[in-house]
Scaffold this motif. Structure first.
Motif, PDB file in Angstrom:
ATOM      1  N   UNK D   3       0.872  -1.176   0.000  1.00 17.28           N
ATOM      2  CA  UNK D   3       0.000   0.000   0.000  1.00 17.28           C
ATOM      3  C   UNK D   3       0.911   1.230   0.000  1.00 17.28           C
ATOM      4  N   UNK D   4       0.833   2.037  -1.060  1.00 16.87           N
ATOM      5  CA  UNK D   4       1.770   3.152  -1.286  1.00 16.87           C
ATOM      6  C   UNK D   4       1.001   4.469  -1.320  1.00 16.87           C
ATOM      7  N   UNK D   5       1.576   5.491  -0.687  1.00 13.85           N
ATOM      8  CA  UNK D   5       0.994   6.827  -0.777  1.00 13.85           C
ATOM      9  C   UNK D   5       1.783   7.639  -1.804  1.00 13.85           C
ATOM     10  N   UNK D  23      -2.456   3.863  -3.324  1.00 13.30           N
ATOM     11  CA  UNK D  23      -2.651   2.767  -4.278  1.00 13.30           C
ATOM     12  C   UNK D  23      -2.139   1.458  -3.674  1.00 13.30           C
ATOM     13  N   UNK D  24      -2.762   0.390  -4.079  1.00 11.24           N
ATOM     14  CA  UNK D  24      -2.247  -0.958  -3.781  1.00 11.24           C
ATOM     15  C   UNK D  24      -1.601  -1.450  -5.054  1.00 11.24           C
ATOM     16  N   UNK D  25      -0.356  -1.845  -4.955  1.00 10.28           N
ATOM     17  CA  UNK D  25       0.359  -2.206  -6.175  1.00 10.28           C
ATOM     18  C   UNK D  25       1.105  -3.520  -6.006  1.00 10.28           C
ATOM     19  N   UNK D  26       1.214  -4.219  -7.128  1.00 11.40           N
ATOM     20  CA  UNK D  26       2.035  -5.433  -7.139  1.00 11.40           C
ATOM     21  C   UNK D  26       3.416  -5.130  -7.717  1.00 11.40           C
ATOM     22  N   UNK D  27       3.620  -3.862  -8.126  1.00  8.15           N
ATOM     23  CA  UNK D  27       4.913  -3.489  -8.725  1.00  8.15           C
ATOM     24  C   UNK D  27       6.029  -3.733  -7.710  1.00  8.15           C
ATOM     25  N   UNK D  28       7.115  -4.313  -8.190  1.00  6.88           N
ATOM     26  CA  UNK D  28       8.198  -4.658  -7.274  1.00  6.88           C
ATOM     27  C   UNK D  28       9.080  -3.479  -6.920  1.00  6.88           C
ATOM     28  N   UNK D  29       9.077  -2.471  -7.796  1.00 10.76           N
ATOM     29  CA  UNK D  29       9.962  -1.326  -7.521  1.00 10.76           C
ATOM     30  C   UNK D  29       9.315  -0.039  -8.015  1.00 10.76           C
ATOM     31  N   UNK D  30      10.025   1.071  -7.798  1.00  8.03           N
ATOM     32  CA  UNK D  30       9.480   2.383  -8.147  1.00  8.03           C
ATOM     33  C   UNK D  30       9.261   2.503  -9.656  1.00  8.03           C
ATOM     34  N   UNK D  31      10.136   1.891 -10.443  1.00  8.97           N
ATOM     35  CA  UNK D  31      10.001   1.951 -11.904  1.00  8.97           C
ATOM     36  C   UNK D  31       8.694   1.291 -12.341  1.00  8.97           C
ATOM     37  N   UNK D  32       8.432   0.134 -11.801  1.00  9.44           N
ATOM     38  CA  UNK D  32       7.205  -0.583 -12.136  1.00  9.44           C
ATOM     39  C   UNK D  32       5.970   0.197 -11.720  1.00  9.44           C
ATOM     40  N   UNK D  33       6.053   0.826 -10.568  1.00 13.55           N
ATOM     41  CA  UNK D  33       4.933   1.627 -10.079  1.00 13.55           C
ATOM     42  C   UNK D  33       4.670   2.806 -11.018  1.00 13.55           C
ATOM     43  N   UNK D  59      15.754   8.277  -4.381  1.00  8.21           N
ATOM     44  CA  UNK D  59      15.914   6.816  -4.355  1.00  8.21           C
ATOM     45  C   UNK D  59      16.200   6.306  -5.768  1.00  8.21           C
ATOM     46  N   UNK D  60      16.704   5.102  -5.855  1.00 15.59           N
ATOM     47  CA  UNK D  60      16.878   4.445  -7.159  1.00 15.59           C
ATOM     48  C   UNK D  60      15.536   3.915  -7.656  1.00 15.59           C
ATOM     49  N   UNK D  61      15.425   3.879  -8.964  1.00 10.44           N
ATOM     50  CA  UNK D  61      14.194   3.332  -9.556  1.00 10.44           C
ATOM     51  C   UNK D  61      13.998   1.869  -9.199  1.00 10.44           C
ATOM     52  N   UNK D  62      15.098   1.191  -8.928  1.00 10.62           N
ATOM     53  CA  UNK D  62      15.031  -0.245  -8.646  1.00 10.62           C
ATOM     54  C   UNK D  62      14.761  -0.548  -7.179  1.00 10.62           C
ATOM     55  N   UNK D  63      14.567   0.498  -6.405  1.00 14.23           N
ATOM     56  CA  UNK D  63      14.346   0.293  -4.980  1.00 14.23           C
ATOM     57  C   UNK D  63      13.041  -0.480  -4.744  1.00 14.23           C
ATOM     58  N   UNK D  64      13.101  -1.585  -3.991  1.00 15.32           N
ATOM     59  CA  UNK D  64      11.875  -2.338  -3.705  1.00 15.32           C
ATOM     60  C   UNK D  64      10.941  -1.490  -2.844  1.00 15.32           C
ATOM     61  N   UNK D  65       9.657  -1.616  -3.095  1.00 13.86           N
ATOM     62  CA  UNK D  65       8.679  -0.831  -2.340  1.00 13.86           C
ATOM     63  C   UNK D  65       8.171  -1.631  -1.148  1.00 13.86           C
ATOM     64  N   UNK D  66       7.956  -0.920  -0.054  1.00 14.91           N
ATOM     65  CA  UNK D  66       7.443  -1.577   1.155  1.00 14.91           C
ATOM     66  C   UNK D  66       6.098  -0.955   1.509  1.00 14.91           C
ATOM     67  N   UNK D  67       5.276  -1.729   2.163  1.00 10.56           N
ATOM     68  CA  UNK D  67       3.973  -1.258   2.600  1.00 10.56           C
ATOM     69  C   UNK D  67       4.148   0.041   3.404  1.00 10.56           C
ATOM     70  N   UNK D  68       3.367   1.048   3.059  1.00  9.70           N
ATOM     71  CA  UNK D  68       3.435   2.310   3.803  1.00  9.70           C
ATOM     72  C   UNK D  68       4.411   3.330   3.225  1.00  9.70           C
TER      73      UNK D  68
END
Lengths: 80, 151, 151, 80
Positions: D3-5, D23-33, D59-68
């Protein structure tokens, strides 16, 4: 002989003990006039440290002097 | 307003800057020279400024005109204090307004550098130890004395 | 006072400069960015500035700290306007106080250059022809569109 | 799903039609989002024109996203 008006500033004013003076000189140019006045007033600045202005324009040391010229010897400047 | 002026009272940077206001200028650079409490390792208490005004205003105006021409800036102005100044007081102000900032920085730097080298202005420093001296004169006077016979 | 700040009301250069007063500083350089009536050949009427403030104040403060460290100046400060600005208004102010002037010029230039490149601030220009656009965005958006398949 | 703000600025704010969203996303990183949101909102800016910040740090585009996580896509800047 030319009649020259001198104005003095900064260290030269202090060493001459006056703001200005009128002199009659046989010196042919500004350099000769400075040597004459340096001897009279004990100026500590050598001519190579100075610039000279005649009638409020920068001038060469070799510039011949004319009756009525206004001469200023310019010590090293330090504005700002 | 002349491009270069002397004032015997405190300078007002806000008013000086406002006089260069120009809606075609995107960048404005100003330099202020402040009276510092130290020079060359000696503690300074106050300064006296004097100038050969008739020549100085001509030379100063030439410098400002050179800067405008050389760097293509829209406006420039320089004002210098005369008389006795205390610590922290504003001794010289340079302002440049330009379409873009690179030229404003370059022109402002040019003006203050040239003013310090070419304009007949002198300052006498008064030190805490009671001594005083004309900046740029005392040391070269000593050098001149040492080389007296070689002139 | 933080080294980098945003304000939503007109900036006061005199007060900002006074806050850097320092009797050990002999040179003070300031930069002012003014809203210009033209950009890229288009007539501009006014600007809107917005920022990602939380990140911008951190990045701005880092830039000022870098300048102080790199050039050894005594003090530096940057303030940026936000909101709607008219022609001639002061959008950004940078001031640097230093022992000597060379470092003050260099640090001031560094700060404004880096702020323009690194700090998340955006401006929207409103043109006389009724159009408007985000500076640096519209053209690269076109470029991005053209190269869409190559990303 | 994380869950990303999101917070939007400048051109992206206008194109998204909002200042922020969750948004709720399945994207693994910022680029995907970004790709996900660009498709949804019709963003005109390519990812190579942008930077990204996560929790108010670049941050890097490849940074994994975490809830919150709070994510901001940063259009080309233009201060001053």
């Amino acid at each position: 002989m030319a009649r020259i008006r001198l104005r003095y500033y900064a260290l030269l004013r202090e060493q001459a003990g006056r703001n200005e003076e009128l002199v009659n000189t046989a010196a042919g140019d500004a350099a000769g006039l400075y040597d004459e006045l340096a001897a009279r007033h004990g100026f500590s600045l050598g001519r190579t440290q100075l610039k000279v202005a005649v009638n409020a324009e920068f001038a060469d040391w070799s510039r011949p002097l004319a009756d009525g010229d206004e001469v200023v010897f310019i010590p090293p400047v330090a504005g700002g | 307003m002349s491009a270069f002026e002397f004032l015997r009272k405190p300078l007002d940077p806000a008013a000086l800057g406002a006089a260069l206001a120009d809606v075609a200028a995107g960048g404005f650079v100003s330099f202020e020279g402040w009276v510092r409490n130290e020079n060359d390792g000696r503690e300074v208490l106050r300064l006296d400024y004097e100038a050969f005004e008739e020549l100085a205003v001509k030379e100063g105006a030439s410098i400002v005109a050179e800067a405008i021409e050389r760097f293509g800036v829209r406006g420039a102005h320089c004002v210098h204090r005369l008389g006795e100044l205390g610590l922290g007081e504003l001794a010289v102000w340079v302002g440049v307004a330009s379409g873009h900032r690179a030229e404003a920085f370059a022109a402002c730097r040019y003006i203050i550098d040239e003013v310090k080298h070419r304009v007949p202005i002198w300052k006498k420093e008064h030190y805490r130890d009671g001594d005083s001296g004309w900046v740029n004169c005392e040391r070269c006077a000593e050098a001149a004395h040492q080389h007296h016979d070689h002139r």
